[in-house]
Write a protein that holds these residues in place. Structure first.
Motif, PDB file in Angstrom:
ATOM      1  N   LEU A 125      15.864  31.059  67.427  1.00  6.96           N
ATOM      2  CA  LEU A 125      15.769  32.414  67.829  1.00  6.96           C
ATOM      3  C   LEU A 125      14.041  32.451  67.851  1.00  6.96           C
ATOM      4  O   LEU A 125      13.574  33.378  67.927  1.00  6.96           O
ATOM      5  CB  LEU A 125      16.245  33.583  67.383  1.00  6.96           C
ATOM      6  CG  LEU A 125      17.701  33.384  67.292  1.00  6.96           C
ATOM      7  CD1 LEU A 125      18.561  34.026  66.432  1.00  6.96           C
ATOM      8  CD2 LEU A 125      18.414  33.347  68.664  1.00  6.96           C
ATOM      9  N   ASP A 127      10.949  31.940  69.240  1.00  6.40           N
ATOM     10  CA  ASP A 127      10.646  32.393  69.752  1.00  6.40           C
ATOM     11  C   ASP A 127      10.682  33.379  71.258  1.00  6.40           C
ATOM     12  O   ASP A 127      10.292  33.290  72.312  1.00  6.40           O
ATOM     13  CB  ASP A 127       9.754  30.829  70.893  1.00  6.40           C
ATOM     14  CG  ASP A 127       8.770  30.116  69.826  1.00  6.40           C
ATOM     15  OD1 ASP A 127       8.253  30.687  68.911  1.00  6.40           O
ATOM     16  OD2 ASP A 127       8.758  28.772  69.667  1.00  6.40           O
ATOM     17  N   SER A 128      12.115  33.315  70.423  1.00  5.56           N
ATOM     18  CA  SER A 128      13.551  34.342  71.728  1.00  5.56           C
ATOM     19  C   SER A 128      12.113  35.667  71.593  1.00  5.56           C
ATOM     20  O   SER A 128      12.069  36.613  70.932  1.00  5.56           O
ATOM     21  CB  SER A 128      14.434  34.455  71.892  1.00  5.56           C
ATOM     22  OG  SER A 128      14.874  35.384  70.079  1.00  5.56           O
ATOM     23  N   ALA A 129      13.952  36.633  72.595  1.00  6.67           N
ATOM     24  CA  ALA A 129      12.600  37.991  72.276  1.00  6.67           C
ATOM     25  C   ALA A 129      13.856  38.527  71.100  1.00  6.67           C
ATOM     26  O   ALA A 129      13.675  39.544  70.328  1.00  6.67           O
ATOM     27  CB  ALA A 129      13.758  38.341  74.049  1.00  6.67           C
ATOM     28  N   TRP A 130      14.852  37.903  70.907  1.00 12.36           N
ATOM     29  CA  TRP A 130      15.909  38.615  69.930  1.00 12.36           C
ATOM     30  C   TRP A 130      14.901  38.261  67.633  1.00 12.36           C
ATOM     31  O   TRP A 130      15.259  38.099  67.454  1.00 12.36           O
ATOM     32  CB  TRP A 130      17.254  38.476  69.648  1.00 12.36           C
ATOM     33  CG  TRP A 130      17.821  38.227  70.851  1.00 12.36           C
ATOM     34  CD1 TRP A 130      18.045  37.884  72.016  1.00 12.36           C
ATOM     35  CD2 TRP A 130      19.045  40.253  70.928  1.00 12.36           C
ATOM     36  NE1 TRP A 130      19.222  39.103  73.089  1.00 12.36           N
ATOM     37  CE2 TRP A 130      18.718  39.767  72.298  1.00 12.36           C
ATOM     38  CE3 TRP A 130      18.649  40.887  69.926  1.00 12.36           C
ATOM     39  CZ2 TRP A 130      19.845  41.805  72.733  1.00 12.36           C
ATOM     40  CZ3 TRP A 130      19.588  41.570  69.905  1.00 12.36           C
ATOM     41  CH2 TRP A 130      19.650  42.393  71.257  1.00 12.36           C
ATOM     42  N   LEU A 132      12.039  38.242  66.737  1.00 10.31           N
ATOM     43  CA  LEU A 132      11.300  39.231  65.334  1.00 10.31           C
ATOM     44  C   LEU A 132      12.167  40.136  65.358  1.00 10.31           C
ATOM     45  O   LEU A 132      11.797  40.681  63.691  1.00 10.31           O
ATOM     46  CB  LEU A 132      10.286  39.982  66.876  1.00 10.31           C
ATOM     47  CG  LEU A 132       9.883  41.225  66.189  1.00 10.31           C
ATOM     48  CD1 LEU A 132       8.717  40.410  64.903  1.00 10.31           C
ATOM     49  CD2 LEU A 132       8.445  42.554  66.952  1.00 10.31           C
TER      50      LEU A 132
END
Length: 247
Positions: A125, A127-130, A132
């Motif tokens: 996760l 580098d994914s939108a979730w 952070l």
């Protein structure tokens, strides 16, 4: 000029017998702990020496890391015995390892699995939108799980009534209640891993025994702070019990 210089004599370090006995007792304890850790985790140490990128083999090294828990429990059991006998023999470490191995492995395995799952999620996760939002929570979960696993191994060696019944419940509570000591334990263990990785022979010969002595003392303080609350929770009336009714 001082009296020593005037007579031509060199100044000597005057240490009493009790001080020397304390120093050599500590050295003996450190050497026994280091020897026990190295022997119990020899397959893991050999694998780490051979593999240049161990993170590429997570399952293999995850299985080898299961042996760390029982060896920690044995070391803590030896250090508890050393509180009464400062020069406890190596046989005490072997007895603690044999006595605590089954329960330590049973408690350490879920900690390793949770850390492996959370670490994998962080890697997926990041580098994914979730990422952070979830990565910081997963990192905290890894730290809490690792710290709780260490305290749970200390609970087995501490062998108090509240730790004997629910060590996996007492350990996270004790870790959160005395979180500065928990952070200190994790920091010391992380520094130990770095030193052993950079200088294996010197690191294994000196560092682990000194660090685990401090970790053991910190864990005892954490467990003792969780004792009253655990005892009160265990003595609370169960569902369906009436006040005044004998158990």
């Amino acid at each position: 000029m001082s009296g020593a210089s005037a007579t031509g004599r060199r100044p000597r370090l005057n240490v009493g017998y009790g001080s020397w006995d304390l120093i050599w007792s500590f050295v003996h304890r450190v050497l026994v702990v280091n020897l026990g850790l190295a022997a119990a985790n020899l397959p893991l140490l050999v694998a780490l020496y051979v593999a240049h990128q161990p993170w590429r083999y997570p399952v293999f090294f995850g299985l080898l890391s299961l042996g760390i828990g029982p060896s920690l429990a044995a070391v803590f059991g030896y250090l508890r015995r050393a509180d009464d006998d400062e020069r406890a023999p190596v046989a005490e470490l072997l007895r603690a390892y044999r006595r605590l191995f089954g329960r330590a492995l049973l408690l350490w395995t879920p900690c390793v699995l949770l850390i492996a799952m959370a670490t994998t999620d962080v890697f997926v996760l990041r580098d994914s939108a979730w990422g952070l939002a979830l990565v910081p929570l997963l990192v905290v979960a890894v730290l809490v799980t690792g710290g709780s696993g260490v305290v749970a191994m200390a609970c087995l060696a501490y062998d108090a009534p509240h730790t004997r019944r629910h060590p996996l419940l007492v350990a996270p509570y004790a870790l959160i209640r005395r979180w500065p000591l928990g952070l200190m334990n994790l920091g010391l263990l992380a520094v130990t891993l770095v030193i052993v990785n950079q200088a294996p022979l010197l690191g294994l010969a000196v560092v682990p025994g000194c660090v685990l002595s401090v970790v053991w003392r910190n864990s005892c303080a954490m467990i003792e702070s969780a004792g009253p609350a655990a005892v009160r929770a265990d003595e609370a009336p169960r569902h369906g019990d009436r006040p005044g009714t004998p158990p």
